[in-house]
Structure formats: structure tokens, C-alpha cells
Design an enzyme around this catalytic site. Structure first.
Site, PDB file in Angstrom:
ATOM      1  N   SER A  15      40.402  37.812  46.083  1.00  0.00           N
ATOM      2  CA  SER A  15      41.099  38.318  47.247  1.00  0.00           C
ATOM      3  C   SER A  15      40.734  37.258  48.399  1.00  0.00           C
ATOM      4  O   SER A  15      41.166  36.075  48.115  1.00  0.00           O
ATOM      5  CB  SER A  15      40.541  39.681  47.458  1.00  0.00           C
ATOM      6  OG  SER A  15      41.093  40.171  48.785  1.00  0.00           O
ATOM      7  N   HIS A  29      45.211  38.951  45.687  1.00  0.00           N
ATOM      8  CA  HIS A  29      45.700  39.739  46.790  1.00  0.00           C
ATOM      9  C   HIS A  29      46.467  39.046  48.054  1.00  0.00           C
ATOM     10  O   HIS A  29      46.163  38.049  48.448  1.00  0.00           O
ATOM     11  CB  HIS A  29      44.532  40.515  47.637  1.00  0.00           C
ATOM     12  CG  HIS A  29      43.940  41.664  46.686  1.00  0.00           C
ATOM     13  ND1 HIS A  29      42.857  42.076  47.223  1.00  0.00           N
ATOM     14  CD2 HIS A  29      44.388  42.245  45.693  1.00  0.00           C
ATOM     15  CE1 HIS A  29      42.403  43.052  46.224  1.00  0.00           C
ATOM     16  NE2 HIS A  29      43.344  43.061  45.308  1.00  0.00           N
ATOM     17  N   ASP A  55      38.115  46.163  44.618  1.00  0.00           N
ATOM     18  CA  ASP A  55      39.381  46.027  43.829  1.00  0.00           C
ATOM     19  C   ASP A  55      39.162  44.956  42.620  1.00  0.00           C
ATOM     20  O   ASP A  55      39.054  43.890  43.179  1.00  0.00           O
ATOM     21  CB  ASP A  55      40.869  45.928  44.584  1.00  0.00           C
ATOM     22  CG  ASP A  55      41.809  45.965  43.470  1.00  0.00           C
ATOM     23  OD1 ASP A  55      41.908  46.714  42.532  1.00  0.00           O
ATOM     24  OD2 ASP A  55      42.895  44.965  43.504  1.00  0.00           O
TER      25      ASP A  55
END
Length: 202
Positions: A11, A38, A134
Site C-alpha cells: 500500500s 493499493h 488489508d
């Protein structure tokens, strides 16, 4: 153990970390690689191309943005497109527009879990820097099905939320400095096993 897929999740700060990882991979490590980074859900397609071109500078492997039913090929790197979940199916990639998971689409958890369900112990998943958790549950899914989980040392991550969450969610993951991950992955793929992979304690 014969590995068939490397899947990488990151991310915030992921582009820089991914470049370092790819630069450390040996050219003989030819199994397919999938990148789940991401991005903003409404990112312009031109930004997807920009990201692909930027990563391409750091590897001689072919990089392409994944489309639905893209076949997985040796010596290729596949980038998850913005605003779609990426799922690993037998020898191909599928895309889904299902609702975001942990506020993310593409979701690293979704991609890791699908890879684990499809390839079981033949998966290597790598968790890099990130500002959300996540990816942690997906890493646990890979581990539960016998795959190998490698986590960037949180102390070296630009954002440590994701790697710390993954460390907490797993029991046998290998926690490594970013510079060590590429050579380590190349070695175990070449040797066809991970018998020496143990959880780092330092």
C-alpha cells in the site's frame, strides 16, 4: 516443494519497496509474479500505464496490467488494475467489481486468499509496506494452506501498519529486511523448497 506463483501486496510506500524487491530477484526466477498495489479507486487509466512503465524500469520481466482471464505466464509480472479485485484462478487471473474489502479495491486480502485457495502450498506471498491492515488476513490464509509468507521488517517499512498486522496474523512467516527478500525468494524458487524458512526473531 515446487513454487508456481509469487504474489506481492503493498500500500502506501509500495512503489519504492516493489522496485527494491524486483531489483533483487534473479533473472532465473521465472515463475509468474502478481503485484497488488493499493491505488485510488477512480484512478485514471493513464495513471495505470504510468505505474506500469515506472515499474518496468526496474526489471527485465514483461509487466502488464491484468485483464479478466489473463493467462499466467513465466517471466511475466501482472499488476492489479485500479478499482477491481484481482483473483487467482488455475493458470489465469480473474477480475471482480465486488464491493471494496477493508476499504480497498483491489484488496490484497482477496488476492492472497484466492491464490492460497488455488495454489495452496505452491504460493509465495510477500507483504510490504502499507498504511492499513488489508493483506494480513490474506497472508494468514496463505500460511494456513501451506504457502510461504514473507513480510518486510516493519522497522524498515515506510508505513508499518500492514507488515505489523501480517506479523500478528501469522505464526511462521519469514520477517526480513527489504533488501534480503528478492535474493531469498530467488534462492528458494531455484532450490524448489523453503525448508529453511523460519520466523525471524530479531
Amino acid at each position: 516443494m515446487s513454487y508456481k506463483l509469487i504474489i506481492i501486496g503493498s500500500s502506501l510506500g509500495g512503489l519504492s519497496a516493489t522496485k527494491t524487491l524486483l531489483a533483487g530477484l534473479d533473472d532465473n526466477c521465472v515463475i509468474p509474479i502478481v503485484l497488488v498495489q493499493h491505488r485510488e479507486q477512480k484512478a485514471e487509466s493513464s495513471m495505470d500505464n504510468l505505474l506500469t512503465n515506472m515499474i518496468q524500469r526496474y526489471t527485465r520481466r514483461r509487466i502488464e496490467e491484468a485483464e479478466d482471464k489473463t493467462p499466467l505466464k513465466f517471466n511475466c509480472i501482472y499488476l492489479a488494475p485500479a478499482d477491481y479485485h484481482l483473483l487467482i484462478e488455475r493458470e489465469c487471473i480473474a477480475l471482480s467489481a465486488d464491493e471494496p474489502v477493508t476499504y480497498a479495491r483491489p484488496s490484497i486480502d482477496v488476492a492472497f486468499d484466492s491464490a492460497a485457495r488455488t495454489y495452496g502450498s505452491s504460493v509465495i506471498c510477500v507483504v510490504l509496506t502499507g498504511a492499513s491492515r488489508d493483506g494480513a488476513d490474506g497472508a494468514a490464509s496463505v500460511e494456513a494452506r501451506g504457502g510461504l509468507v514473507i513480510i518486510q521488517d516493519p522497522l524498515t517499512a515506510e508505513k508499518d501498519t500492514l507488515p505489523r498486522s501480517a506479523v500478528s496474523a501469522t505464526k511462521h512467516a519469514r520477517v526480513m529486511h527489504l533488501d534480503e527478500i528478492g535474493p531469498f525468494v530467488s534462492n528458494i524458487v531455484r532450490e524448489g523448497g523453503a525448508s529453511n524458512a523460519t520466523r525471524a526473531t530479531g
